[in-house]
Design a protein around this motif. Structure first.
Motif, PDB file in Angstrom:
ATOM      1  N   LYS A   1      43.192  38.268  21.578  1.00 46.73           N
ATOM      2  CA  LYS A   1      44.447  38.690  21.078  1.00 46.73           C
ATOM      3  C   LYS A   1      45.397  39.064  22.217  1.00 46.73           C
ATOM      4  O   LYS A   1      46.713  39.009  22.118  1.00 46.73           O
ATOM      5  CB  LYS A   1      44.394  39.981  20.288  1.00 46.73           C
ATOM      6  CG  LYS A   1      43.250  39.837  19.023  1.00 46.73           C
ATOM      7  CD  LYS A   1      43.110  41.047  18.200  1.00 46.73           C
ATOM      8  CE  LYS A   1      42.352  40.992  16.975  1.00 46.73           C
ATOM      9  NZ  LYS A   1      42.240  42.059  16.393  1.00 46.73           N
ATOM     10  N   HIS A   2      44.952  39.214  23.706  1.00 46.25           N
ATOM     11  CA  HIS A   2      45.789  39.768  24.474  1.00 46.25           C
ATOM     12  C   HIS A   2      45.786  38.350  25.486  1.00 46.25           C
ATOM     13  O   HIS A   2      44.958  38.438  26.197  1.00 46.25           O
ATOM     14  CB  HIS A   2      45.449  41.202  25.143  1.00 46.25           C
ATOM     15  CG  HIS A   2      45.233  42.290  24.155  1.00 46.25           C
ATOM     16  ND1 HIS A   2      44.040  42.432  23.417  1.00 46.25           N
ATOM     17  CD2 HIS A   2      46.154  43.259  23.784  1.00 46.25           C
ATOM     18  CE1 HIS A   2      44.185  43.698  22.571  1.00 46.25           C
ATOM     19  NE2 HIS A   2      45.438  43.976  22.861  1.00 46.25           N
ATOM     20  N   LYS A   3      47.101  38.300  25.759  1.00 46.22           N
ATOM     21  CA  LYS A   3      47.417  37.137  27.024  1.00 46.22           C
ATOM     22  C   LYS A   3      46.754  37.786  28.165  1.00 46.22           C
ATOM     23  O   LYS A   3      47.200  38.593  28.649  1.00 46.22           O
ATOM     24  CB  LYS A   3      48.873  37.000  26.861  1.00 46.22           C
ATOM     25  CG  LYS A   3      49.266  36.364  25.198  1.00 46.22           C
ATOM     26  CD  LYS A   3      48.486  35.145  24.887  1.00 46.22           C
ATOM     27  CE  LYS A   3      49.031  34.522  23.733  1.00 46.22           C
ATOM     28  NZ  LYS A   3      48.152  33.412  23.065  1.00 46.22           N
ATOM     29  N   LEU A   4      46.230  36.747  28.811  1.00 46.58           N
ATOM     30  CA  LEU A   4      45.606  37.262  30.303  1.00 46.58           C
ATOM     31  C   LEU A   4      47.082  36.768  31.110  1.00 46.58           C
ATOM     32  O   LEU A   4      47.311  37.532  32.208  1.00 46.58           O
ATOM     33  CB  LEU A   4      44.720  36.397  30.588  1.00 46.58           C
ATOM     34  CG  LEU A   4      43.870  36.360  31.966  1.00 46.58           C
ATOM     35  CD1 LEU A   4      43.538  37.857  32.155  1.00 46.58           C
ATOM     36  CD2 LEU A   4      42.669  35.503  32.140  1.00 46.58           C
ATOM     37  N   CYS A   5      47.444  35.609  31.106  1.00 47.49           N
ATOM     38  CA  CYS A   5      48.564  35.124  32.134  1.00 47.49           C
ATOM     39  C   CYS A   5      49.518  34.119  31.220  1.00 47.49           C
ATOM     40  O   CYS A   5      49.262  33.011  31.490  1.00 47.49           O
ATOM     41  CB  CYS A   5      47.772  34.218  33.383  1.00 47.49           C
ATOM     42  SG  CYS A   5      49.030  34.067  34.705  1.00 47.49           S
TER      43      CYS A   5
ATOM     44  N   LYS B   1      52.548  33.082  31.246  1.00 42.08           N
ATOM     45  CA  LYS B   1      53.602  32.164  31.997  1.00 42.08           C
ATOM     46  C   LYS B   1      52.812  31.021  32.378  1.00 42.08           C
ATOM     47  O   LYS B   1      53.560  29.999  32.968  1.00 42.08           O
ATOM     48  CB  LYS B   1      54.255  33.339  33.109  1.00 42.08           C
ATOM     49  CG  LYS B   1      55.270  34.099  32.605  1.00 42.08           C
ATOM     50  CD  LYS B   1      55.838  34.673  33.532  1.00 42.08           C
ATOM     51  CE  LYS B   1      57.003  35.769  33.003  1.00 42.08           C
ATOM     52  NZ  LYS B   1      57.669  36.750  33.971  1.00 42.08           N
ATOM     53  N   VAL B   2      51.680  31.206  32.741  1.00 45.26           N
ATOM     54  CA  VAL B   2      51.071  30.128  33.268  1.00 45.26           C
ATOM     55  C   VAL B   2      50.015  29.345  32.410  1.00 45.26           C
ATOM     56  O   VAL B   2      50.056  28.184  32.101  1.00 45.26           O
ATOM     57  CB  VAL B   2      49.932  30.540  34.404  1.00 45.26           C
ATOM     58  CG1 VAL B   2      49.145  29.357  34.929  1.00 45.26           C
ATOM     59  CG2 VAL B   2      50.755  31.099  35.510  1.00 45.26           C
ATOM     60  N   SER B   3      49.254  30.085  31.404  1.00 41.56           N
ATOM     61  CA  SER B   3      48.410  29.085  30.429  1.00 41.56           C
ATOM     62  C   SER B   3      48.530  30.246  29.361  1.00 41.56           C
ATOM     63  O   SER B   3      47.511  31.111  29.304  1.00 41.56           O
ATOM     64  CB  SER B   3      47.070  29.374  31.025  1.00 41.56           C
ATOM     65  OG  SER B   3      46.130  28.512  30.132  1.00 41.56           O
ATOM     66  N   PRO B   4      49.213  29.985  28.255  1.00 47.07           N
ATOM     67  CA  PRO B   4      49.244  30.839  26.956  1.00 47.07           C
ATOM     68  C   PRO B   4      47.959  31.115  26.278  1.00 47.07           C
ATOM     69  O   PRO B   4      47.792  31.963  25.642  1.00 47.07           O
ATOM     70  CB  PRO B   4      50.385  30.247  26.051  1.00 47.07           C
ATOM     71  CG  PRO B   4      50.938  29.310  27.181  1.00 47.07           C
ATOM     72  CD  PRO B   4      50.155  28.903  28.153  1.00 47.07           C
ATOM     73  N   GLY B   5      47.066  29.985  26.429  1.00 49.87           N
ATOM     74  CA  GLY B   5      46.058  29.995  25.710  1.00 49.87           C
ATOM     75  C   GLY B   5      44.584  31.010  26.384  1.00 49.87           C
ATOM     76  O   GLY B   5      43.949  31.370  25.666  1.00 49.87           O
ATOM     77  N   LYS B   6      44.804  31.556  27.518  1.00 50.83           N
ATOM     78  CA  LYS B   6      44.012  32.196  28.223  1.00 50.83           C
ATOM     79  C   LYS B   6      43.954  33.501  27.776  1.00 50.83           C
ATOM     80  O   LYS B   6      45.432  34.150  27.614  1.00 50.83           O
ATOM     81  CB  LYS B   6      44.207  32.232  29.463  1.00 50.83           C
ATOM     82  CG  LYS B   6      43.861  30.789  30.278  1.00 50.83           C
ATOM     83  CD  LYS B   6      42.263  30.601  30.089  1.00 50.83           C
ATOM     84  CE  LYS B   6      42.111  29.115  30.989  1.00 50.83           C
ATOM     85  NZ  LYS B   6      42.767  28.079  30.569  1.00 50.83           N
ATOM     86  N   THR B   7      43.037  34.477  27.500  1.00 52.76           N
ATOM     87  CA  THR B   7      43.297  35.846  26.927  1.00 52.76           C
ATOM     88  C   THR B   7      42.404  36.614  27.525  1.00 52.76           C
ATOM     89  O   THR B   7      41.388  36.150  28.456  1.00 52.76           O
ATOM     90  CB  THR B   7      42.841  35.885  25.494  1.00 52.76           C
ATOM     91  OG1 THR B   7      41.338  35.576  25.306  1.00 52.76           O
ATOM     92  CG2 THR B   7      43.567  34.988  24.582  1.00 52.76           C
ATOM     93  N   VAL B   8      42.610  38.139  27.503  1.00 48.91           N
ATOM     94  CA  VAL B   8      41.704  38.942  28.328  1.00 48.91           C
ATOM     95  C   VAL B   8      40.347  38.795  27.683  1.00 48.91           C
ATOM     96  O   VAL B   8      39.555  39.156  28.367  1.00 48.91           O
ATOM     97  CB  VAL B   8      42.524  40.507  28.182  1.00 48.91           C
ATOM     98  CG1 VAL B   8      41.420  41.596  28.789  1.00 48.91           C
ATOM     99  CG2 VAL B   8      43.826  40.444  28.993  1.00 48.91           C
TER     100      VAL B   8
END
Length: 273
Positions: A167-171, A173-180
């Motif tokens: 649910k929470h984006k990790l980064c 601006k770089v990779s929208p699919g990566k999450t915390v």
């Protein structure tokens, strides 16, 4: 997509096992050399996609030769970091000469040189750490498998945790699919399974240092993944290649491993030893 990934894995895993476990150091070094060469060509495809420089231009060709020289150095002269760095320095000077010979005001020659040097450090210098690991002691083969399995576990945990819980984006601006949540899933699976592997196969390793190592793998692996994503996003490229059905290019598959391998070597030789 999942079927292609599964079929690719069914073909690749037995081949990797035979080369790593049965092929000896020489054939393992050949495998790393070929993988590094293909990944470097994919890197050039990414960073030169908006420039006139060809992936087979003179500066790129020097990079390919440097790639092979670095991996050979790791195979033939293990532990000789001075030699490996000397190869990088020599490559820089020779490439610099070619750059000066064709330099014109307003050209992108210096940019091409800087991207070639970055590629030389990013791919062959980092992945040659696997050859150093394989070349270090009687447990080199086991350690190569340990590193590869940990990278796969981290990636798998991150994928499924991110898919079902993310649910929470990790980064973003770089990779929208990566999450915390995906990152934490990768960390959790790496810790649990990594400790299990350590218990059965590396019982003499200190528990605290093993935990630090597993956490390090869980952090630097995603960083390697994000770094390649940043490269592709910067240059507007979706995949580094299409050599592996369902997976993209070689660089797409080893991006996390490139960052994990040198960390693993440092831990194995200097901290866990």
């Amino acid at each position: 997509m999942h079927l292609k990934r599964i079929l690719s894995a069914l073909v690749a895993i037995p081949c990797l096992y035979l080369i790593i476990a049965k092929g000896g150091l020489f054939w393992f070094s050949i495998l790393i050399s070929v993988a590094a060469l293909i990944a470097l060509s994919e890197y050039y495809f990414i960073v030169f996609s908006k420039q006139r420089e060809s992936v087979f231009g003179p500066v790129a060709l020097i990079g390919y030769l440097t790639c092979q020289a670095i991996v050979f150095s790791a195979y033939r002269y293990p532990g000789r970091f001075d030699l490996m760095l000397g190869i990088v320095a020599a490559s820089f000077m020779i490439s610099g000469l070619f750059t000066l010979l064709r330099y014109e005001a307003g050209s992108d020659a210096i940019s091409v040189l800087s991207r070639q040097v970055q590629g030389t450090v990013y791919i062959p210098l980092l992945i040659s750490s696997l050859v150093l690991i394989r070349n270090d002691g009687t447990d080199g083969v086991a350690w190569v498998f340990y590193v590869l399995v940990l990278v796969a576990l981290c990636d798998t945990g991150a994928y499924y945790a991110g898919t079902y819980l993310g649910k929470h984006k990790l980064c973003p601006k770089v990779s929208p699919g990566k999450t915390v949540e995906g990152f934490l899933g990768g960390l959790f699976l790496t810790l649990i399974c990594g400790l299990g592997i350590q218990w059965f196969f590396f019982p003499k390793l200190p528990l605290v240092m093993t935990l630090v190592f597993l956490v390090t793998v869980s952090v630097v692996g995603p960083v390697g993944d994000l770094f390649e994503s940043a490269l592709k996003r910067t240059f507007g490229v979706k995949d580094s290649g299409s050599i592996i059905p369902g997976h993209g290019g070689i660089l797409d598959r080893i991006d996390a491993l490139l960052f994990v391998a040198p960390a693993a070597y440092l831990f194995k030789v200097y901290l866990l030893g």
